[in-house]
Write a protein that holds these residues in place. Structure first.
Motif, PDB file in Angstrom:
ATOM      1  N   GLU A  58     -58.850   7.786 -69.755  1.00 19.58           N
ATOM      2  CA  GLU A  58     -58.408   6.407 -69.949  1.00 19.58           C
ATOM      3  C   GLU A  58     -59.079   5.490 -68.929  1.00 19.58           C
ATOM      4  O   GLU A  58     -59.800   5.937 -68.046  1.00 19.58           O
ATOM      5  N   ASP A  59     -58.806   4.208 -69.048  1.00 19.94           N
ATOM      6  CA  ASP A  59     -59.388   3.201 -68.172  1.00 19.94           C
ATOM      7  C   ASP A  59     -58.942   3.416 -66.721  1.00 19.94           C
ATOM      8  O   ASP A  59     -57.751   3.514 -66.445  1.00 19.94           O
ATOM      9  N   ALA A  60     -59.878   3.488 -65.816  1.00 18.87           N
ATOM     10  CA  ALA A  60     -59.582   3.733 -64.403  1.00 18.87           C
ATOM     11  C   ALA A  60     -59.032   2.500 -63.691  1.00 18.87           C
ATOM     12  O   ALA A  60     -58.552   2.614 -62.569  1.00 18.87           O
ATOM     13  N   SER A  61     -59.065   1.346 -64.330  1.00 20.52           N
ATOM     14  CA  SER A  61     -58.578   0.130 -63.664  1.00 20.52           C
ATOM     15  C   SER A  61     -57.082   0.203 -63.363  1.00 20.52           C
ATOM     16  O   SER A  61     -56.585  -0.551 -62.535  1.00 20.52           O
ATOM     17  N   GLN A  62     -56.354   1.092 -64.029  1.00 16.19           N
ATOM     18  CA  GLN A  62     -54.919   1.227 -63.817  1.00 16.19           C
ATOM     19  C   GLN A  62     -54.567   2.146 -62.645  1.00 16.19           C
ATOM     20  O   GLN A  62     -53.401   2.290 -62.302  1.00 16.19           O
ATOM     21  N   LEU A  63     -55.569   2.777 -62.041  1.00 18.25           N
ATOM     22  CA  LEU A  63     -55.296   3.666 -60.903  1.00 18.25           C
ATOM     23  C   LEU A  63     -54.792   2.860 -59.711  1.00 18.25           C
ATOM     24  O   LEU A  63     -55.345   1.809 -59.399  1.00 18.25           O
ATOM     25  N   PRO A  64     -53.772   3.371 -59.014  1.00 13.87           N
ATOM     26  CA  PRO A  64     -53.327   2.700 -57.791  1.00 13.87           C
ATOM     27  C   PRO A  64     -54.324   2.939 -56.658  1.00 13.87           C
ATOM     28  O   PRO A  64     -55.301   3.677 -56.829  1.00 13.87           O
ATOM     29  N   GLY A  65     -54.075   2.386 -55.503  1.00 16.27           N
ATOM     30  CA  GLY A  65     -54.979   2.511 -54.367  1.00 16.27           C
ATOM     31  C   GLY A  65     -55.074   3.902 -53.776  1.00 16.27           C
ATOM     32  O   GLY A  65     -56.098   4.267 -53.211  1.00 16.27           O
ATOM     33  N   VAL A  66     -54.008   4.706 -53.908  1.00 19.50           N
ATOM     34  CA  VAL A  66     -54.004   6.059 -53.340  1.00 19.50           C
ATOM     35  C   VAL A  66     -53.576   7.045 -54.421  1.00 19.50           C
ATOM     36  O   VAL A  66     -52.588   6.816 -55.124  1.00 19.50           O
ATOM     37  N   ILE A  67     -54.352   8.134 -54.557  1.00 19.15           N
ATOM     38  CA  ILE A  67     -54.036   9.194 -55.511  1.00 19.15           C
ATOM     39  C   ILE A  67     -54.190  10.539 -54.809  1.00 19.15           C
ATOM     40  O   ILE A  67     -54.662  10.607 -53.668  1.00 19.15           O
ATOM     41  N   ARG A  68     -53.793  11.605 -55.483  1.00 19.12           N
ATOM     42  CA  ARG A  68     -54.012  12.955 -54.990  1.00 19.12           C
ATOM     43  C   ARG A  68     -54.867  13.667 -56.031  1.00 19.12           C
ATOM     44  O   ARG A  68     -54.580  13.612 -57.217  1.00 19.12           O
ATOM     45  N   MET A  69     -55.959  14.305 -55.601  1.00 21.52           N
ATOM     46  CA  MET A  69     -56.859  15.003 -56.511  1.00 21.52           C
ATOM     47  C   MET A  69     -56.885  16.483 -56.166  1.00 21.52           C
ATOM     48  O   MET A  69     -56.959  16.844 -54.993  1.00 21.52           O
ATOM     49  N   ALA A  70     -56.809  17.322 -57.202  1.00 26.59           N
ATOM     50  CA  ALA A  70     -56.806  18.768 -56.986  1.00 26.59           C
ATOM     51  C   ALA A  70     -57.620  19.452 -58.085  1.00 26.59           C
ATOM     52  O   ALA A  70     -57.688  18.968 -59.213  1.00 26.59           O
ATOM     53  N   PHE A  71     -58.212  20.572 -57.752  1.00 21.04           N
ATOM     54  CA  PHE A  71     -58.956  21.358 -58.737  1.00 21.04           C
ATOM     55  C   PHE A  71     -58.053  22.346 -59.458  1.00 21.04           C
ATOM     56  O   PHE A  71     -58.484  23.058 -60.344  1.00 21.04           O
ATOM     57  N   ALA A  72     -56.777  22.386 -59.068  1.00 17.60           N
ATOM     58  CA  ALA A  72     -55.763  23.177 -59.760  1.00 17.60           C
ATOM     59  C   ALA A  72     -54.676  22.211 -60.217  1.00 17.60           C
ATOM     60  O   ALA A  72     -54.465  21.172 -59.604  1.00 17.60           O
ATOM     61  N   ARG A  73     -53.972  22.557 -61.281  1.00 15.16           N
ATOM     62  CA  ARG A  73     -52.964  21.632 -61.807  1.00 15.16           C
ATOM     63  C   ARG A  73     -51.746  21.525 -60.896  1.00 15.16           C
ATOM     64  O   ARG A  73     -50.951  20.597 -61.007  1.00 15.16           O
TER      65      ARG A  73
END
Length: 84
Positions: A46-61
């Motif tokens: 989806e459109d990335a413009s809706q992402l907040p300023g801070v997220i958490r990214m992981a290679f596992a779910r």
């Protein structure tokens, strides 16, 4: 004269990952296009413009793994993140 900042070397990756919002439980799928020691470029469904300023990214779910990231730019379905 100050030296220009040198960007960390990026490695092409194209690996599936998941992002969660701070305090969130629902993981959203993304594709990590490239990565460096300081950050990454991700593409979402989806459109990335809706992402907040801070997220958490992981290679596992599993939301307990991964790294906190600051979203530094958003363009269409892509975003750039800096690891915190």
């Amino acid at each position: 004269m100050p030296q220009p900042k040198k960007r960390a070397a990026r490695k092409l990756l194209s690996q599936h990952a998941w992002i969660t919002l701070e305090g969130g439980f629902a993981a959203r799928h993304c594709l990590v296009q490239d990565i460096s020691a300081s950050g990454a470029r991700i593409t979402m469904d989806e459109d990335a413009s809706q992402l907040p300023g801070v997220i958490r990214m992981a290679f596992a779910r599993d939301a307990r793994t991964g790294r906190s990231c600051q979203v530094v730019w958003r363009r269409g379905k892509s975003a750039g993140v800096r690891f915190l």
